[in-house]
Design a protein around this motif. Structure first.
Motif, short mmCIF file in Angstrom:
data_model
loop_
_atom_site.label_atom_id
_atom_site.label_comp_id
_atom_site.label_asym_id
_atom_site.label_seq_id
_atom_site.Cartn_x
_atom_site.Cartn_y
_atom_site.Cartn_z
N LEU A 42 0.85 -1.19 0.00
CA LEU A 42 0.00 0.00 0.00
C LEU A 42 0.88 1.24 0.00
N GLU A 43 0.53 2.22 -0.81
CA GLU A 43 1.33 3.45 -0.88
C GLU A 43 0.36 4.62 -0.98
N ARG A 44 0.69 5.71 -0.27
CA ARG A 44 -0.26 6.81 -0.20
C ARG A 44 -0.39 7.58 -1.52
N MET A 45 0.64 7.47 -2.38
CA MET A 45 0.60 8.20 -3.65
C MET A 45 0.86 7.25 -4.80
N ALA A 52 9.05 10.99 -1.26
CA ALA A 52 9.65 9.89 -0.50
C ALA A 52 11.17 10.08 -0.46
N ALA A 53 11.78 9.63 0.63
CA ALA A 53 13.25 9.75 0.74
C ALA A 53 13.95 8.97 -0.36
N SER A 54 13.31 7.92 -0.85
CA SER A 54 13.95 7.04 -1.84
C SER A 54 13.91 7.60 -3.26
N ILE A 55 13.18 8.69 -3.46
CA ILE A 55 13.01 9.21 -4.82
C ILE A 55 13.79 10.52 -4.98
N ARG A 59 21.75 9.03 -5.33
CA ARG A 59 22.10 8.60 -3.97
C ARG A 59 23.48 7.96 -4.03
N ILE A 60 24.29 8.22 -3.00
CA ILE A 60 25.65 7.67 -2.97
C ILE A 60 25.60 6.18 -2.64
N VAL A 61 26.40 5.42 -3.36
CA VAL A 61 26.48 3.96 -3.14
C VAL A 61 27.92 3.67 -2.74
N GLU A 197 -3.98 6.07 1.32
CA GLU A 197 -3.24 6.54 2.50
C GLU A 197 -3.82 5.92 3.77
N VAL A 198 -2.92 5.43 4.60
CA VAL A 198 -3.34 4.92 5.90
C VAL A 198 -3.53 6.10 6.84
N GLU A 199 -4.70 6.18 7.43
CA GLU A 199 -4.97 7.27 8.36
C GLU A 199 -4.46 6.91 9.75
N ILE A 358 13.30 19.98 0.72
CA ILE A 358 13.61 19.42 2.05
C ILE A 358 13.22 17.95 1.97
N CYS A 359 14.20 17.09 2.18
CA CYS A 359 13.98 15.64 2.06
C CYS A 359 14.11 15.06 3.47
N TRP A 360 13.23 14.11 3.80
CA TRP A 360 13.09 13.72 5.21
C TRP A 360 13.73 12.39 5.52
N TYR A 391 19.52 3.81 1.08
CA TYR A 391 19.19 3.60 -0.33
C TYR A 391 20.09 2.56 -1.00
N LYS A 392 21.38 2.67 -0.74
CA LYS A 392 22.37 1.83 -1.44
C LYS A 392 22.12 0.34 -1.26
N PHE A 393 21.32 -0.01 -0.25
CA PHE A 393 21.07 -1.42 0.05
C PHE A 393 19.78 -1.93 -0.61
C1 LIG Z 1 18.44 14.03 1.11
C2 LIG Z 1 18.73 12.58 1.28
C3 LIG Z 1 19.94 12.07 0.86
C4 LIG Z 1 20.22 10.71 1.03
N1 LIG Z 1 21.39 10.22 0.55
C5 LIG Z 1 21.62 8.90 0.61
C6 LIG Z 1 22.77 8.36 -0.01
O1 LIG Z 1 23.56 9.11 -0.61
N2 LIG Z 1 22.96 7.01 0.04
C7 LIG Z 1 22.09 6.19 0.69
O2 LIG Z 1 22.33 4.98 0.73
N3 LIG Z 1 20.98 6.68 1.28
C8 LIG Z 1 20.73 7.99 1.24
N4 LIG Z 1 19.61 8.51 1.80
C9 LIG Z 1 18.76 7.65 2.62
C10 LIG Z 1 17.78 6.82 1.85
O3 LIG Z 1 17.28 7.54 0.74
C11 LIG Z 1 16.68 6.43 2.83
O4 LIG Z 1 17.27 5.80 3.97
C12 LIG Z 1 15.68 5.48 2.23
O5 LIG Z 1 15.25 5.95 0.97
C13 LIG Z 1 14.50 5.37 3.19
O6 LIG Z 1 13.52 4.55 2.61
P1 LIG Z 1 12.12 4.36 3.34
O7 LIG Z 1 11.46 3.24 2.66
O8 LIG Z 1 12.31 4.28 4.82
O9 LIG Z 1 11.36 5.75 3.17
P2 LIG Z 1 10.60 6.44 1.94
O10 LIG Z 1 11.35 6.30 0.69
O11 LIG Z 1 10.25 7.82 2.38
O12 LIG Z 1 9.29 5.56 1.79
C14 LIG Z 1 8.20 5.64 2.67
C15 LIG Z 1 6.95 5.51 1.83
O13 LIG Z 1 5.83 5.39 2.69
C16 LIG Z 1 4.76 6.11 2.12
N5 LIG Z 1 3.83 6.45 3.20
C17 LIG Z 1 4.09 7.24 4.26
N6 LIG Z 1 3.01 7.34 5.05
C18 LIG Z 1 2.05 6.58 4.49
C19 LIG Z 1 0.70 6.30 4.83
N7 LIG Z 1 0.15 6.82 5.93
N8 LIG Z 1 -0.02 5.49 4.02
C20 LIG Z 1 0.55 4.93 2.89
N9 LIG Z 1 1.82 5.18 2.52
C21 LIG Z 1 2.57 5.99 3.30
C22 LIG Z 1 5.43 7.34 1.53
O14 LIG Z 1 4.62 7.95 0.55
C23 LIG Z 1 6.71 6.75 0.97
O15 LIG Z 1 6.58 6.36 -0.38
C24 LIG Z 1 19.29 9.86 1.65
C25 LIG Z 1 18.05 10.37 2.07
C26 LIG Z 1 17.77 11.72 1.88
C27 LIG Z 1 16.44 12.25 2.34
#
Ligand SMILES: Cc1cc2nc3c(=O)[nH]c(=O)nc-3n(C[C@H](O)[C@H](O)[C@H](O)COP(=O)(O)OP(=O)(O)OC[C@H]3O[C@@H](n4cnc5c(N)ncnc54)[C@H](O)[C@@H]3O)c2cc1C
Length: 464
Positions: A42-45, A52-55, A59-61, A197-199, A358-360, A391-393
């Motif tokens: 399930l994905e909110r968008m 998303a942080a992954s988009i 990203r550095i590997v 979206e999960v509320e 701003i990326c979270w 990300y790299k993983f």
């Molecule tokens: C600026 C920046 C630079 C980075 N650089 C590196 C790097 O160089 N090398 C590296 O290895 N890593 C890097 N990272 C870290 C890496 O990108 C993150 O650790 C990783 O992408 C996190 O993945 P995630 O699945 O936790 O989060 P996300 O990718 O944010 O995924 C979470 C998903 O959950 C969805 N979601 C949230 N709430 C809800 C809801 N209520 N209902 C349904 N869906 C929901 C969101 O829409 C999103 O798609 C970086 C991160 C950032 C922000």
């Protein structure tokens, strides 16, 4: 202590389609143990969620970690990036130049000598050959500013005082990697994708009873996997365990001549300031900071109590362009990116940003991820806490996550990461987590306060 369920779940609901959610879905879909399990993602968008942080563009590997476990996991992941996973430009092995900006790193760096330990570790645990690239070296210590600036010659500025370059590191086109992984998941034919979206989750005494969507629909599953990145503290109480922190990114357009000039550079990453510049692509160059980040405090209903109880908690959650299309990085972050660009590539010093973001991050206390069953709710598993380095993983982390779901430790690395990623025995003293791994910027910044400063970038520079 969290426990591992004895029975295979007949249904699994993964919430969140970032690195953790997608990689988990892929590994689950391929495991014999789950061949009769209904798996829903399930994905909110609509994929890919732009905030998303992954988009992102890149990203550095890198295997450059002081911790042998992450370096070993990267060695596994590298095999994929160097194969089909990284083909068609998804991965480029252009090197990583990790530097300090302090003349004497030992005294001043807030990082606790991350780079010195990382260099020792890549030499020892990965057996990388030391020496200049032209002599067949894979990793080269850079003992002076001159040596750093030789490697980063095309930048033309001051790139650092000392450090090392690892030519076996590289970078990924982050969004393209995610599309590729999503295709792999779809090709298994085992995962149902859903946009909603999960509320909130409805919690009973010892399990999650249901998952409520923003539409009001209630979903049920034997196992719920929360992979909601920086949004997770909205759905479960993570005070003192993990928090959303906003990190700054700023992009400029460059000309084709400039693309040719910088286009084969290694990534430049300063352990002193957390600032970095990844090799540009398609005439776009990004300046960013791995920092303590901004907290965005929001008071919300306690996620684990019934709404009728009226209990509230204050946590940091993302604020992105989806919430506020006009939001840009605060002057403090703007000044930091501008100062770094000016210092390292003086020719581009005044090039205006085409966009900022701003990326979270989802930061944990020590930067290790949180991958475990919840200690109270037996059908809830969390995979989050990426802390800016997950990300790299992408190609391999799902396998390790599913091992933990199953309670399997297939090797020494499995046992080691199991210990690192477990639900902590106690929460940190403060509700908000400012991670203690190496970071740039100032600790304690609050997004609204920084945005409200509204000062010019020049004024902010004076404040820094
Ligand atoms: C600026 C920046 C630079 C980075 N650089 C590196 C790097 O160089 N090398 C590296 O290895 N890593 C890097 N990272 C870290 C890496 O990108 C993150 O650790 C990783 O992408 C996190 O993945 P995630 O699945 O936790 O989060 P996300 O990718 O944010 O995924 C979470 C998903 O959950 C969805 N979601 C949230 N709430 C809800 C809801 N209520 N209902 C349904 N869906 C929901 C969101 O829409 C999103 O798609 C970086 C991160 C950032 C922000």
């Amino acid at each position: 202590m969290p426990s591992t369920p004895k029975e295979t779940p007949s249904s699994i609901l993964i919430i969140g389609s970032g690195v953790f959610g997608l990689s988990t879905a892929y590994a689950l879909a391929q495991r014999e143990a789950f061949k009769r399990t209904k798996i829903t993602l399930l994905e909110r968008m609509d994929f890919p969620a732009p905030d998303a942080a992954s988009i992102d563009s890149s990203r550095i590997v890198r295997p450059d970690y002081p911790d042998p476990a992450y370096a070993a996991l990267m060695a596994e992941s590298h095999k994929y990036w160097r194969g089909d996973f990284g083909a068609e430009g998804r991965y480029t092995e252009s090197g990583l130049c990790l530097v300090t900006d302090h003349p004497d790193d030992s005294a001043e760096s807030a990082s606790g000598n991350y780079l010195v330990k990382a260099l020792e570790n890549v030499k020892k645990s990965l057996g990388l050959k030391v020496g200049r690239r032209e002599d067949g070296g894979q990793v080269e210590p850079l003992e002076s500013a001159r040596a750093v600036n030789r490697v980063m010659a095309s930048m033309g500025g001051d790139c650092g005082q000392s450090g090392y370059v690892n030519w076996t590191s590289g970078w990924a086109d982050a969004e393209a990697g995610m599309h590729y992984m999503r295709k792999l998941v779809a090709a298994t034919g085992r995962v149902e994708f859903r946009t909603a979206e999960v509320e909130r989750l409805h919690y009973g005494e010892s399990k999650v009873e249901s998952v409520e969507l923003a539409s009001g629909e209630q979903l049920h599953a034997d196992l719920i996997i929360l992979a909601t990145g920086a949004w997770t503290p909205k759905l479960i109480d993570l005070r003192g365990i993990a928090s959303a922190t906003g990190q700054v990114l700023a992009y400029i357009d460059i000309t084709q001549t400039e693309q040719d000039r910088f286009g084969s550079n290694p990534t430049l990453l300063s352990e002193s300031s957390g600032m970095f510049i990844i090799q540009p692509r398609s005439r776009q160059l990004k300046v960013a900071r791995h920092g303590y980040g901004y907290a965005n405090f929001v008071t919300i209903p306690h996620p684990e109590r019934p709404e009728s109880a009226g209990e509230k908690i204050t946590v940091s959650l993302p604020r992105t362009k989806q919430d506020d299309p006009n939001i840009n990085i605060p002057p403090e972050g703007d000044a930091a990116c501008r100062a770094y660009l000016r210092k390292t590539i003086p020719d581009l010093a005044d090039r205006p940003w085409t966009q900022t973001r701003i990326c979270w991050y989802t930061d944990t206390i020590n930067g290790d991820w949180l991958i475990d069953y919840h200690p109270t709710y037996s059908n809830l598993f969390l995979t989050t806490g990426g802390s800016g380095h997950a990300y790299k993983f992408l190609p391999v982390v799902g396998e390790r996550i599913v091992d933990i779901v199953l309670g399997v430790e297939r090797d020494e690395l499995g046992a080691s990461v199991r210990r690192k990623w477990r639900w902590p025995e106690k929460r940190g003293g403060d509700d908000h987590v400012w991670t203690g791994d190496w970071r740039g910027g100032v600790k304690g910044m609050v997004l609204d306060e920084e945005l409200a400063r509204g000062g010019t970038v020049e004024k902010e520079k004076a404040r820094l």
